[in-house]
Design a protein around this motif. Structure first.
Motif, PDB file in Angstrom:
ATOM      1  N   VAL A  46       0.808  -1.226   0.000  1.00  0.00           N
ATOM      2  CA  VAL A  46       0.000   0.000   0.000  1.00  0.00           C
ATOM      3  C   VAL A  46       0.841   1.275   0.000  1.00  0.00           C
ATOM      4  N   HIS A  47       2.156   1.129  -0.043  1.00  0.00           N
ATOM      5  CA  HIS A  47       3.071   2.275  -0.145  1.00  0.00           C
ATOM      6  C   HIS A  47       4.055   2.000  -1.276  1.00  0.00           C
ATOM      7  N   ASP A  48       4.423   3.025  -2.005  1.00  0.00           N
ATOM      8  CA  ASP A  48       5.423   2.846  -3.068  1.00  0.00           C
ATOM      9  C   ASP A  48       6.734   2.326  -2.490  1.00  0.00           C
ATOM     10  N   SER A  49       7.115   2.873  -1.359  1.00  0.00           N
ATOM     11  CA  SER A  49       8.324   2.436  -0.673  1.00  0.00           C
ATOM     12  C   SER A  49       8.230   2.866   0.787  1.00  0.00           C
ATOM     13  N   LEU A  50       9.021   2.193   1.618  1.00  0.00           N
ATOM     14  CA  LEU A  50       9.118   2.554   3.029  1.00  0.00           C
ATOM     15  C   LEU A  50      10.572   2.440   3.450  1.00  0.00           C
ATOM     16  N   THR A  51      10.994   3.351   4.313  1.00  0.00           N
ATOM     17  CA  THR A  51      12.351   3.272   4.833  1.00  0.00           C
ATOM     18  C   THR A  51      12.391   2.238   5.958  1.00  0.00           C
ATOM     19  N   PHE A  52      13.595   1.866   6.320  1.00  0.00           N
ATOM     20  CA  PHE A  52      13.803   0.957   7.442  1.00  0.00           C
ATOM     21  C   PHE A  52      13.117   1.501   8.687  1.00  0.00           C
ATOM     22  N   THR A  53      13.312   2.786   8.950  1.00  0.00           N
ATOM     23  CA  THR A  53      12.723   3.432  10.125  1.00  0.00           C
ATOM     24  C   THR A  53      11.200   3.425  10.047  1.00  0.00           C
ATOM     25  N   ASP A  54      10.660   3.694   8.849  1.00  0.00           N
ATOM     26  CA  ASP A  54       9.203   3.652   8.672  1.00  0.00           C
ATOM     27  C   ASP A  54       8.654   2.270   9.033  1.00  0.00           C
ATOM     28  N   LEU A  55       9.309   1.227   8.516  1.00  0.00           N
ATOM     29  CA  LEU A  55       8.856  -0.143   8.790  1.00  0.00           C
ATOM     30  C   LEU A  55       8.957  -0.468  10.281  1.00  0.00           C
ATOM     31  N   TYR A  90      11.005 -10.969  -3.145  1.00  0.00           N
ATOM     32  CA  TYR A  90       9.714 -10.325  -2.879  1.00  0.00           C
ATOM     33  C   TYR A  90       9.850  -8.829  -2.625  1.00  0.00           C
ATOM     34  N   VAL A  91      10.985  -8.391  -2.115  1.00  0.00           N
ATOM     35  CA  VAL A  91      11.228  -6.960  -1.902  1.00  0.00           C
ATOM     36  C   VAL A  91      12.622  -6.606  -2.411  1.00  0.00           C
ATOM     37  N   THR A  92      12.796  -5.337  -2.722  1.00  0.00           N
ATOM     38  CA  THR A  92      14.123  -4.830  -3.051  1.00  0.00           C
ATOM     39  C   THR A  92      14.544  -3.883  -1.939  1.00  0.00           C
ATOM     40  N   CYS A  93      15.834  -3.790  -1.768  1.00  0.00           N
ATOM     41  CA  CYS A  93      16.404  -2.940  -0.731  1.00  0.00           C
ATOM     42  C   CYS A  93      17.434  -2.040  -1.385  1.00  0.00           C
ATOM     43  N   PHE A 137      22.944   7.296   1.182  1.00  0.00           N
ATOM     44  CA  PHE A 137      23.165   8.252   2.253  1.00  0.00           C
ATOM     45  C   PHE A 137      22.471   9.559   1.924  1.00  0.00           C
ATOM     46  N   ASP A 138      21.820  10.141   2.916  1.00  0.00           N
ATOM     47  CA  ASP A 138      21.316  11.511   2.857  1.00  0.00           C
ATOM     48  C   ASP A 138      22.307  12.316   3.671  1.00  0.00           C
ATOM     49  N   GLY A 139      23.277  12.910   2.986  1.00  0.00           N
ATOM     50  CA  GLY A 139      24.382  13.541   3.704  1.00  0.00           C
ATOM     51  C   GLY A 139      25.195  12.438   4.350  1.00  0.00           C
ATOM     52  N   ARG A 140      25.263  12.443   5.664  1.00  0.00           N
ATOM     53  CA  ARG A 140      25.999  11.405   6.392  1.00  0.00           C
ATOM     54  C   ARG A 140      25.085  10.351   7.021  1.00  0.00           C
ATOM     55  N   VAL A 141      23.798  10.521   6.810  1.00  0.00           N
ATOM     56  CA  VAL A 141      22.828   9.615   7.433  1.00  0.00           C
ATOM     57  C   VAL A 141      22.473   8.486   6.455  1.00  0.00           C
ATOM     58  N   PRO A 142      22.684   7.235   6.876  1.00  0.00           N
ATOM     59  CA  PRO A 142      22.305   6.130   5.987  1.00  0.00           C
ATOM     60  C   PRO A 142      20.784   6.030   5.859  1.00  0.00           C
ATOM     61  N   ARG A 143      20.343   5.679   4.671  1.00  0.00           N
ATOM     62  CA  ARG A 143      18.901   5.544   4.405  1.00  0.00           C
ATOM     63  C   ARG A 143      18.679   4.242   3.645  1.00  0.00           C
ATOM     64  N   THR A 144      17.940   3.341   4.255  1.00  0.00           N
ATOM     65  CA  THR A 144      17.603   2.068   3.636  1.00  0.00           C
ATOM     66  C   THR A 144      16.133   2.123   3.257  1.00  0.00           C
ATOM     67  N   GLU A 145      15.850   1.808   2.001  1.00  0.00           N
ATOM     68  CA  GLU A 145      14.483   1.905   1.495  1.00  0.00           C
ATOM     69  C   GLU A 145      14.070   0.563   0.884  1.00  0.00           C
ATOM     70  N   TYR A 146      12.838   0.165   1.150  1.00  0.00           N
ATOM     71  CA  TYR A 146      12.314  -1.106   0.669  1.00  0.00           C
ATOM     72  C   TYR A 146      11.142  -0.862  -0.275  1.00  0.00           C
ATOM     73  N   ARG A 147      11.058  -1.725  -1.292  1.00  0.00           N
ATOM     74  CA  ARG A 147       9.940  -1.703  -2.241  1.00  0.00           C
ATOM     75  C   ARG A 147       9.484  -3.135  -2.497  1.00  0.00           C
ATOM     76  N   LEU A 148       8.207  -3.293  -2.733  1.00  0.00           N
ATOM     77  CA  LEU A 148       7.662  -4.590  -3.090  1.00  0.00           C
ATOM     78  C   LEU A 148       7.913  -4.828  -4.575  1.00  0.00           C
TER      79      LEU A 148
END
Length: 104
Positions: free
Chosen positions: A29-38, A61-64, A68-79
């Motif tokens: 139900v979402h295009d993508s969600l970050t690790f933190t969102d999940l 089943y999912v892609t990861c 990095f957003d600046g120095r902050v790592p960002r992990t995003e998942y999609r179905l």
């Protein structure tokens, strides 16, 4: 038993696990969600998200995507398309079981 009733239950054991089903459902139900969102949405630990998301990723089943957003790592998942088909098949199977048990 005859017909479909004689067939063994063929649930997708990968999706059937509660947290993996929640991850796949949330991504459906979402295009993508970050690790933190999940983690927040599922109200679970970092380790649970990591382990279960990895199993879904290994199954295709999912892609990861990690960046990095600046120095902050960002992990995003999609179905993936395969993940969406697997979820639809799982839900159809569960619906058929519910109808059979309920006598509908």
């Amino acid at each position: 038993m005859t017909g479909d009733a004689a067939l063994p239950i063929a649930l997708d054991r990968l999706i059937h696990e509660r947290l993996r089903l929640a991850i796949v459902s949330a991504l459906a139900v979402h295009d993508s969600l970050t690790f933190t969102d999940l983690r927040t949405l599922l109200d679970t630990s970092d380790g649970n998200v990591s382990v279960h998301a990895r199993k879904l990723e290994d199954a295709g089943y999912v892609t990861c995507t990690k960046r990095f957003d600046g120095r902050v790592p960002r992990t995003e998942y999609r179905l993936t398309g395969e993940g969406r088909v697997a979820l639809e098949r799982y839900l159809s199977h569960m619906e058929a079981l519910i109808k059979r048990v309920g006598g509908a």
